[in-house]
Write a protein that holds these residues in place. Structure first.
Motif, PDB file in Angstrom:
ATOM      1  N   PRO B 232       0.827  -1.194   0.000  1.00  0.00           N
ATOM      2  CA  PRO B 232       0.000   0.000   0.000  1.00  0.00           C
ATOM      3  C   PRO B 232       0.869   1.254   0.000  1.00  0.00           C
ATOM      4  O   PRO B 232       1.963   1.268   0.579  1.00  0.00           O
ATOM      5  CB  PRO B 232      -0.800  -0.104   1.291  1.00  0.00           C
ATOM      6  N   ASN B 233       0.378   2.268  -0.663  1.00  0.00           N
ATOM      7  CA  ASN B 233       0.977   3.598  -0.584  1.00  0.00           C
ATOM      8  C   ASN B 233       2.337   3.761  -1.263  1.00  0.00           C
ATOM      9  O   ASN B 233       2.999   4.761  -1.071  1.00  0.00           O
ATOM     10  CB  ASN B 233       1.106   3.999   0.905  1.00  0.00           C
ATOM     11  N   VAL B 234       2.758   2.780  -2.077  1.00  0.00           N
ATOM     12  CA  VAL B 234       4.066   2.925  -2.711  1.00  0.00           C
ATOM     13  C   VAL B 234       3.989   3.801  -3.952  1.00  0.00           C
ATOM     14  O   VAL B 234       5.010   4.233  -4.488  1.00  0.00           O
ATOM     15  CB  VAL B 234       4.699   1.569  -3.096  1.00  0.00           C
ATOM     16  N   GLY B 235       2.758   4.013  -4.454  1.00  0.00           N
ATOM     17  CA  GLY B 235       2.606   4.878  -5.632  1.00  0.00           C
ATOM     18  C   GLY B 235       2.085   4.161  -6.871  1.00  0.00           C
ATOM     19  O   GLY B 235       2.290   4.617  -7.986  1.00  0.00           O
ATOM     20  N   LYS B 236       1.391   3.072  -6.684  1.00  0.00           N
ATOM     21  CA  LYS B 236       0.886   2.280  -7.822  1.00  0.00           C
ATOM     22  C   LYS B 236      -0.114   3.078  -8.647  1.00  0.00           C
ATOM     23  O   LYS B 236      -0.021   3.164  -9.868  1.00  0.00           O
ATOM     24  CB  LYS B 236       0.227   0.986  -7.321  1.00  0.00           C
ATOM     25  N   SER B 237      -1.083   3.641  -7.937  1.00  0.00           N
ATOM     26  CA  SER B 237      -2.111   4.404  -8.656  1.00  0.00           C
ATOM     27  C   SER B 237      -1.486   5.616  -9.323  1.00  0.00           C
ATOM     28  O   SER B 237      -1.865   6.000 -10.430  1.00  0.00           O
ATOM     29  CB  SER B 237      -3.221   4.828  -7.695  1.00  0.00           C
ATOM     30  N   SER B 238      -0.504   6.182  -8.670  1.00  0.00           N
ATOM     31  CA  SER B 238       0.188   7.318  -9.273  1.00  0.00           C
ATOM     32  C   SER B 238       0.859   6.892 -10.583  1.00  0.00           C
ATOM     33  O   SER B 238       0.835   7.627 -11.573  1.00  0.00           O
ATOM     34  CB  SER B 238       1.261   7.857  -8.324  1.00  0.00           C
ATOM     35  N   LEU B 239       1.458   5.708 -10.599  1.00  0.00           N
ATOM     36  CA  LEU B 239       2.120   5.227 -11.812  1.00  0.00           C
ATOM     37  C   LEU B 239       1.111   5.023 -12.935  1.00  0.00           C
ATOM     38  O   LEU B 239       1.343   5.420 -14.083  1.00  0.00           O
ATOM     39  CB  LEU B 239       2.882   3.925 -11.525  1.00  0.00           C
ATOM     40  N   ALA B 255      -2.889   4.620   3.125  1.00  0.00           N
ATOM     41  CA  ALA B 255      -2.596   3.285   2.631  1.00  0.00           C
ATOM     42  C   ALA B 255      -3.897   2.522   2.443  1.00  0.00           C
ATOM     43  O   ALA B 255      -4.773   2.567   3.296  1.00  0.00           O
ATOM     44  CB  ALA B 255      -1.693   2.548   3.605  1.00  0.00           C
ATOM     45  N   GLY B 256      -4.012   1.840   1.342  1.00  0.00           N
ATOM     46  CA  GLY B 256      -5.226   1.047   1.100  1.00  0.00           C
ATOM     47  C   GLY B 256      -6.304   1.815   0.371  1.00  0.00           C
ATOM     48  O   GLY B 256      -7.475   1.479   0.460  1.00  0.00           O
ATOM     49  N   THR B 257      -5.917   2.849  -0.367  1.00  0.00           N
ATOM     50  CA  THR B 257      -6.911   3.631  -1.111  1.00  0.00           C
ATOM     51  C   THR B 257      -7.564   2.804  -2.208  1.00  0.00           C
ATOM     52  O   THR B 257      -8.780   2.776  -2.345  1.00  0.00           O
ATOM     53  CB  THR B 257      -6.251   4.866  -1.742  1.00  0.00           C
ATOM     54  N   THR B 258      -6.737   2.162  -2.966  1.00  0.00           N
ATOM     55  CA  THR B 258      -7.283   1.358  -4.049  1.00  0.00           C
ATOM     56  C   THR B 258      -7.763   0.033  -3.484  1.00  0.00           C
ATOM     57  O   THR B 258      -7.002  -0.689  -2.858  1.00  0.00           O
ATOM     58  CB  THR B 258      -6.218   1.104  -5.132  1.00  0.00           C
ATOM     59  N   ASN B 337      10.498   3.505  -6.240  1.00  0.00           N
ATOM     60  CA  ASN B 337       9.852   4.811  -6.393  1.00  0.00           C
ATOM     61  C   ASN B 337      10.242   5.759  -5.252  1.00  0.00           C
ATOM     62  O   ASN B 337      10.862   5.352  -4.270  1.00  0.00           O
ATOM     63  CB  ASN B 337       8.326   4.610  -6.441  1.00  0.00           C
ATOM     64  N   LYS B 338       9.809   6.976  -5.416  1.00  0.00           N
ATOM     65  CA  LYS B 338       9.993   8.030  -4.414  1.00  0.00           C
ATOM     66  C   LYS B 338      11.469   8.348  -4.195  1.00  0.00           C
ATOM     67  O   LYS B 338      11.947   8.488  -3.060  1.00  0.00           O
ATOM     68  CB  LYS B 338       9.312   7.664  -3.082  1.00  0.00           C
ATOM     69  N   THR B 339      12.252   8.448  -5.290  1.00  0.00           N
ATOM     70  CA  THR B 339      13.683   8.776  -5.183  1.00  0.00           C
ATOM     71  C   THR B 339      13.898  10.222  -4.751  1.00  0.00           C
ATOM     72  O   THR B 339      14.994  10.610  -4.380  1.00  0.00           O
ATOM     73  CB  THR B 339      14.400   8.545  -6.534  1.00  0.00           C
ATOM     74  N   ASP B 340      12.816  11.014  -4.808  1.00  0.00           N
ATOM     75  CA  ASP B 340      12.944  12.410  -4.360  1.00  0.00           C
ATOM     76  C   ASP B 340      13.055  12.512  -2.849  1.00  0.00           C
ATOM     77  O   ASP B 340      13.542  13.487  -2.326  1.00  0.00           O
ATOM     78  CB  ASP B 340      11.756  13.227  -4.877  1.00  0.00           C
ATOM     79  N   LEU B 341      12.637  11.490  -2.163  1.00  0.00           N
ATOM     80  CA  LEU B 341      12.722  11.490  -0.697  1.00  0.00           C
ATOM     81  C   LEU B 341      14.045  10.855  -0.279  1.00  0.00           C
ATOM     82  O   LEU B 341      14.682  10.150  -1.078  1.00  0.00           O
ATOM     83  CB  LEU B 341      11.556  10.697  -0.090  1.00  0.00           C
ATOM     84  N   SER B 363      10.890   8.791  -9.613  1.00  0.00           N
ATOM     85  CA  SER B 363      10.084   9.642  -8.755  1.00  0.00           C
ATOM     86  C   SER B 363       8.871  10.013  -9.586  1.00  0.00           C
ATOM     87  O   SER B 363       8.960  10.857 -10.490  1.00  0.00           O
ATOM     88  CB  SER B 363      10.847  10.902  -8.338  1.00  0.00           C
ATOM     89  N   ILE B 364       7.817   9.303  -9.327  1.00  0.00           N
ATOM     90  CA  ILE B 364       6.625   9.528 -10.131  1.00  0.00           C
ATOM     91  C   ILE B 364       6.114  10.948  -9.904  1.00  0.00           C
ATOM     92  O   ILE B 364       5.687  11.617 -10.829  1.00  0.00           O
ATOM     93  CB  ILE B 364       5.547   8.476  -9.800  1.00  0.00           C
ATOM     94  N   LEU B 365       6.264  11.366  -8.646  1.00  0.00           N
ATOM     95  CA  LEU B 365       5.806  12.706  -8.295  1.00  0.00           C
ATOM     96  C   LEU B 365       6.484  13.761  -9.176  1.00  0.00           C
ATOM     97  O   LEU B 365       5.849  14.700  -9.642  1.00  0.00           O
ATOM     98  CB  LEU B 365       6.111  12.967  -6.812  1.00  0.00           C
TER      99      LEU B 365
END
Ligand SMILES: Cc1cc2nc3c(=O)[nH]c(=O)nc-3n(C[C@H](O)[C@H](O)[C@H](O)COP(=O)(O)OP(=O)(O)OC[C@H]3O[C@@H](n4cnc5c(N)ncnc54)[C@H](O)[C@@H]3O)c2cc1C
Ligand SMILES: Nc1nc2c(ncn2[C@@H]2O[C@H](COP(=O)(O)OP(=O)(O)OP(=O)(O)O)[C@@H](O)[C@H]2O)c(=O)[nH]1
Ligand SMILES: [Mg+2]
Lengths: 629, 461
Positions: B232-239, B255-258, B337-341, B363-365
């Motif tokens: 959860p929350n890793v950015g799947k929907s964002s991708l 976490a658990g949105t989708t 993902n999230k290499t910006d952090l 970094s999908i963001l």
């Protein structure tokens, strides 16, 4: 030639070959006054080719004819010289009986049966013309000017129409076996507008049995178990004659190859289309050049003759080559040839010109049956004969027409194929032509058709009563085996193990036990004996019905689906050319065949599913809007 | 056959969350009944008309539950087609709808031709007469087109292969037939049971091979089924949104949105993708979410390509390791993902666990690395890294259904042969196999057997 009125009948049958005799017998049995006009009364039910009846599919047809009340089965049961059940090692669907006939006795017995029949008159005469008024047949005119009038006429003239016999480069106008050909009648049919095709068939030479060296052949005896085609036969012939098997030799093949240029097949003298399943020996050797030998069966033609039919050597090569060919076959080195083999060409009418009742579409009350319709074979002819007889008599007597379906009988398959698809060569029945051969068995022909035969008046009340009892016993015994349990007791296990099966672990229904491949009804009846023992006939039905239940059910499901399409009737008089959307070929073929149901339409060549859909829409539209034609 | 039972997916592909498999015909209720299990045990065949039933669709051969389902049961004549109609409402997206349809076809229905429901409605008097001409044109056009499409769809290799199978069956049949119709010809080799089993097994294995390519076949028609998984929350929907370039999936920091599966069609550098976003996989207490997770696992099984997302800003968790383990046998790409952090993840460990698989950082963001991901997908596809370029495709649902039926009937034949059932019974199932394969290539002419008989064997008097 002055003409005179010679009598009036309900039904006139032209020809007394295998089609004619069944047609006449059926119509007379149904109570229609029936006249048979045939060229030569000594040639009734003559077998111009092999002296045998039955075999796969064909044997089942003989059973079906008998179940309807026809003649063929009864006559062969009295006049055969040997009988064998074929395919006993296979399943029940393909078991079939074959008999070697005493040709002369067969003819005599058939003639006597017709003579004894109440409403039937036999008369020798050559028909030259059909009398037709306003598109309806009214009678026939014979060679001597006699006019016979009738409500219906059945033509069954076999291979006689413009017949031509061919041996080598000799070709002469003749019926089979040097009988008279029918030329005027052929002209009459064509003048009436019937399309005809030219077909060809052939027969092998015959030899004198006294001159055969049997030591070089293998004996082929009949079955020891007494057999019969007719469900009514109670007396069995035990004194049988064997057939003999030998083979062609390399010399035979060499002779044929060297003389191929003399064969009318290859020189172009023969133009008619011959059957691919009955190739001449020259055909076989050309087409299957890598086969080193072919089987030759020697079959006696009767008890009171030394004449032997040489099956496998059908040919139209010149007689001097035939002689050498015979001498090249082991066992026949010194054989004396009694008659040469020959080919015959003849006119057949295109069978898509017939309704499924075998009435012609062009001329009302006129029926055709037998080899004339493009088939080949005694049984095929008889099958059409009986149906034409039934339908012609029904017309006269105001009864309903009878059309057997593809799931009812091989007879139904045969006639449907003919009138729906037509045929490009002489048509022979094969088991593979039937979609539901598991339902069309030798053993259940009576269960399928006796009811119909009885309703038509062709099966006596006495025979029918016996049939009803048999049917009931079968049903009761099946029901009983479905209910009764077999327990794993010692006596039971012994029986099962003796049959080669594995012992029971827990109780099971007797019917389920019978489904095991190794179990037979005999064993089951020992395990759970019925109150009164079943006859072998009943036992056989019980065993087959239970053992092959799954397959039978599957077939029945298919049949039911087809029946739905069968029930979608196509109204008469549809103008297919006016239906937009039908493909061109479909239009033409539908117009020719004029199918009676959607199912029949779907079997016509060139008619694809889209055409069927459009046809359905059109019919539905016609029905809703009450449009017709 | 005009009056058999037909079935098809009746909602447009890919549209709407609910897809309906509609069945119409005499056997509609019976077929559905074979596949349906209601919690109360009540059977569809015993239910009255115009009722709705909740339950599960199972595969009777394995007893495995395929889909949670609502069934509408409508008996003739008050239905669209005026025949018995069953509607199976599936929620599981395209993948499971296809499975449901396939089961329905396997258990006795035939895939409807285009427009066939309407045609039946018309034939059974439901549709206005004035439209008849138009309907006829439509039927002509559609039926012909469907046939042409079906034929054109098949590349030469498939029809050749089917042709070979049919020829082998036909020769077997001809030999059985010749033994039956000409028992006296002792010089014709007898078709023995072991020989028949051998041929049957060969045909069966070829059909199975063909069927195994059917998933690849689907790639061409429906796109490469690409499933995005991860905690959860890793950015799947964002991708998914990034690849589709639209906001299709809801993205939140919870976490658990989708909770269910979201599918999107997208063309990535020339590769047609059917992207599937899933519920984040972890053991969860939330019941609704758990159903979603179940489905995610299911979808995973059927995926052509998996994209596993890891969160670079967190250390590798046991769940991540489990996921890495799960995808080991699959075609997959691993995205950190999230290499910006600030990065917590040990990238070397990831690479080690990834083995041969590509590892990409994004970094999908900030829209970084997504392009590289797209390139990787394309190169995998065109370079053959994803098994999709065997030219023998079975891509048509109708073909697949027929192949399944052919497989069943050849198996029936083999089984019967092993049980020593007489040869002419076994032949029934072999003939059926031959016919079913014939339907694929549009050739079911009975006469060919008889012609084979006489060209293969030397018979006659
Ligand atoms: C040479 C030859 C070889 C054959 N080979 C085979 C074979 O290998 N296998 C096979 O299954 N079948 C074979 N047959 C076919 C088989 O003999 C026929 O299919 C069968 O006899 C046809 O029966 P039918 O009643 O239609 O005609 P037929 O038995 O020919 O009977 C026709 C009847 O019509 C009568 N007739 C004809 N014209 C007139 C007229 N104008 N007026 C009055 N009566 C008339 C004749 O006298 C005869 O009684 C062969 C036939 C021939 C001639
Ligand atoms: N900093 C950062 N945040 C990101 C990145 N990608 C996604 N996020 C954020 O992470 C949160 C979760 O993103 P989602 O796309 O909903 O994650 P998900 O994997 O679909 O989560 P589920 O709802 O559990 O399925 C959101 O707040 C996103 O904005 C990234 O590359 N960098
Ligand atoms: Mg999400």
């Amino acid at each position: 030639m002055p003409q005179f009125e010679a009598g009036t009948f309900d039904v006139i049958v032209i020809g007394a070959g295998h089609a004619g005799v069944e047609a006449a017998y059926a119509s007379a049995k149904m109570g229609a006054s029936t006249l048979v006009l045939t060229m030569n009364l000594d040639m009734i039910a003559f077998m111009p080719c092999n002296p045998s009846l039955g075999g796969p599919a064909k044997g089942i047809v003989v059973r079906e004819i008998d179940a309807l009340g026809g003649a063929m089965g009864k006559v062969i049961d009295k006049t055969h010289i040997q009988m064998r059940m074929l395919n006993t090692g296979k399943g029940p669907a393909v078991r079939a009986l074959r008999a070697q006939a005493d040709k002369v006795l067969y003819q005599q017995e058939m003639k006597r049966m017709l003579e004894d029949e109440e409403h039937l008159s036999l008369h020798q005469g050559v028909v030259e013309e059909l009398i037709v008024e306003d598109g309806e047949v009214k009678g026939v005119l014979t060679q001597i000017g006699a006019i016979y009038r009738a409500k219906t006429v059945i033509v069954t003239t076999g291979t006689f129409l413009r017949g031509e016999v061919i041996i080598g480069d000799l070709k002469y106008s003749s019926g089979p076996n040097n009988q008279m050909p029918s030329i005027k009648l052929a002209d009459s049919l064509r003048e009436l507008g019937f399309d005809t095709v030219r077909f060809k068939t052939g027969t092998p030479p015959r030899v004198n049995s006294n001159t055969v060296d049997y030591s070089k052949t293998e004996i082929q005896p009949g079955d020891e178990t007494p057999r019969a085609f007719s469900f009514e036969t109670t007396e069995f012939i035990t004194d049988q004659l064997p057939c003999w098997l030998t083979y062609t030799s390399p010399l035979t093949h060499q002779l044929i190859n060297e003389n191929l240029h003399l064969s009318p097949m290859y020189s172009g003298v023969i133009k008619g289309k011959g059957p691919s399943y009955c190739p001449s020996i020259e055909d076989k050797i050309v087409r299957f050049a890598d086969k080193s030998r072919h089987q030759i069966f020697l079959e006696p033609e009767g008890r009171n003759t030394r004449e032997m039919y040489v099956q496998g050597l059908s040919t139209s090569l010149p007689e001097h080559v035939q002689r050498k060919m015979i001498e090249s076959v082991p066992g026949l080195e010194k054989a004396q040839m009694l008659r040469a083999g020959y080919a015959i060409e003849y006119d057949a009418i295109v069978p898509t010109q017939l309704w499924p009742t075998l009435e012609t579409k062009k001329i009302k009350n006129l029926y055709t049956a037998g080899q004339l319709n493009g088939t080949s074979g005694y049984e095929e002819a008889a099958a059409q004969g009986i149906m034409a007889g039934i339908n012609a008599a029904s017309r006269v007597l105001g009864k309903e027409e009878v059309v057997l379906g593809r799931a009812d009988a091989y007879i139904g398959v045969l006639i449907d194929d003919l009138v729906t698809k037509g045929t490009s060569e002489p048509y022979r029945l094969l088991t593979s032509r039937a979609e539901y051969r598991l339902l069309l068995r030798h053993d259940n022909a009576d269960l399928r058709l006796t009811e119909i035969g009885h309703t038509l008046g062709m099966i006596s009340d006495e025979r029918y009563a016996k049939f009803v009892v048999k049917k009931q016993q079968i049903e009761e015994e099946i029901e009983r085996l479905r209910k009764v349990s077999v327990k794993p007791e010692e006596a039971v296990q012994t029986i099962i193990e003796a049959a080669g099966g594995t012992a029971l672990r827990e109780p099971m229904k007797a019917a389920d036990l019978l489904k095991r491949p190794e179990m037979k009804y005999d064993e089951i009846s020992k395990v759970v004996p019925p109150e009164t023992a079943c006859t072998p006939d009943v036992a056989e039905q019980v065993e087959i019905s239970i053992k092959y239940e799954g397959y039978i059910e599957k077939a029945m499901q298919q049949v039911n689906r087809m029946k739905k399409m069968e029930n979608k009737k196509i109204p008469e008089g549809i103008d297919y050319h006016a239906i937009s959307g039908l493909a061109k070929e479909a239009r033409a073929n539908l117009s020719d065949v004029r199918p009676l149901s959607i199912a029949q339409a779907s079997r016509i060549s060139g008619v694809n599913p889209a055409d069927i859909s459009i046809l359905l829409v059109y019919i539905e539209q016609g029905k809703i809007a009450k449009i017709s034609g | 056959m005009q009056f058999d039972t037909i079935a098809a997916i009746s909602t447009p592909m890919g549209e709407g969350a609910i897809a309906i498999v509609r069945i119409s015909g005499d056997e509609a209720v019976e077929i559905a009944d074979r596949l349906f299990r209601s919690p109360s045990g009540k059977r569809l065949v015993d239910s009255s008309s115009h009722t709705i039933h909740y339950g599960h669709l199972v595969d009777p051969s394995t007893d495995e539950t395929v889909e949670e389902i609502m069934v509408s049961l409508m008996k003739a004549p008050k239905t669209f087609t005026r025949e018995d109609v069953i509607e199976l409402n599936c929620h599981g997206g395209l993948v499971s709808v296809n499975r449901v349809l396939r089961l329905v076809l396997q258990y006795g229905a035939r895939l409807a031709e285009p427009g066939e429901f309407t045609k039946r409605a018309f034939l059974n008097g439901r549709i206005d007469l004035s439209q008849s001409e138009a309907v006829m044109d439509l039927i002509r056009a559609k039926t012909d087109r469907a046939m042409n499409v079906a034929l054109n769809q098949m590349d030469g290799k498939l029809s050749r292969l089917i042709g070979e199978l049919r020829q082998a069956l036909l020769e077997t049949l001809a030999q059985v037939e010749v033994n039956i119709d000409y028992p006296e010809y002792d010089d014709v080799e007898e078709m023995t049971i072991p020989l028949m089993i051998e041929k049957g097994e060969w045909v069966r294995s070829e059909i199975i091979k063909l069927l195994s390519t059917s998933s690849q076949g689907r790639i061409l028609r429906e796109g490469l089924s690409t499933v995005i998984i991860g905690r959860p929350n890793v950015g799947k929907s964002s991708l998914l949104n990034s690849l589709v370039q639209e906001n299709k999936a809801i993205v939140t920091d919870i976490a658990g949105t989708t909770r269910d599966i979201i599918e999107e069609y997208v063309n990535v550098k020339g590769v047609p993708l059917k992207l599937v976003d899933t519920a984040g996989i972890r053991e969860t207490e939330d019941l609704v979410e758990r159903i979603g997770v179940e489905r995610s696992r299911q979808v995973l099984k059927e995926a052509d390509l998996v994209i596993l997302l890891l969160n670079g800003s967190e250390a590798l968790s046991p769940e991540d390791e489990r996921l890495l383990e799960t995808i080991r046998p699959m075609d997959a790409i691993i995205v950190v993902n999230k290499t910006d952090l600030p990065q917590q993840i040990d990238i070397e460990t990831v690479k080690q666990l990834a083995g041969q698989k590509h590892v990409i950082t994004t970094s999908i963001l900030q829209d970084e690395g997504v392009d590289e991901l797209e390139e990787t997908i394309a190169s995998l596809f065109f370079g053959g890294g994803i098994e999709a370029e065997d030219p023998t495709y079975v891509s048509n649902e109708r073909h697949i259904a027929l192949l399944h039926q052919a497989k069943t009937s050849i198996e029936d034949a083999i089984q019967a042969a092993e049980a020593r059932v007489p040869i002419d019974m076994i032949q029934i199932d072999i003939t059926r196999t031959w016919e079913l394969l014939g339907e694929i290539v549009g050739d079911t002419v009975q006469d060919s057997l008889i012609n084979q008989l006489f060209s293969q064997f030397c018979l006659g008097k």
